[in-house]
Design an enzyme around this catalytic site. Sequence first.
Site, mmCIF file in Angstrom:
data_model
loop_
_atom_site.group_PDB
_atom_site.id
_atom_site.type_symbol
_atom_site.label_atom_id
_atom_site.label_comp_id
_atom_site.label_asym_id
_atom_site.label_seq_id
_atom_site.Cartn_x
_atom_site.Cartn_y
_atom_site.Cartn_z
ATOM 1 N N GLY A 25 0.805 -1.219 0.000
ATOM 2 C CA GLY A 25 0.000 0.000 0.000
ATOM 3 C C GLY A 25 0.832 1.260 0.000
ATOM 4 C CG ASP A 26 5.066 3.212 1.637
ATOM 5 O OD1 ASP A 26 4.694 4.362 1.925
ATOM 6 O OD2 ASP A 26 6.249 2.934 1.351
ATOM 7 C CB ALA A 27 4.828 0.620 -3.355
#
Length: 128
Positions: A25-27
């Site tokens: 999700g961060d990416a």
Amino acid sequence: MFGDSNFLTPEGARNLSPVVLAFVGDAVYSLYVREKLVLGTDFKTGTLQKLSSRQVSARGQSELIERLLPALTEEEADIFRRGRNAKKSTRSKHASVGEYNRSTGFEALIGYLYLTGRHERIEELLGD
């Protein structure tokens, strides 16, 4: 924004660690923010970096998820809570523990939606 690939079933994605979902999700969120800035402005890279860093920061994500919580389905809220409550091996240098935990929950939700092929839902939640 996102290409087609083989997706996980919701059950398969729920079986992943919430920290792994947050890693994805961060990416995904970082790419979303960068793409939106590049396509919507003509700023130089230094300005783009500053603007994206504010949004992608734990504090920025924490503020965003607080606004999104009422719009989440029960399934999405459950994924958020799992991510928020997950044990993490790192800490944020620039955010409170609560902000960091909420941002991890937000990232887990985005990772879950991405891995299950719900890209339209990501756009729905993040679109202005």
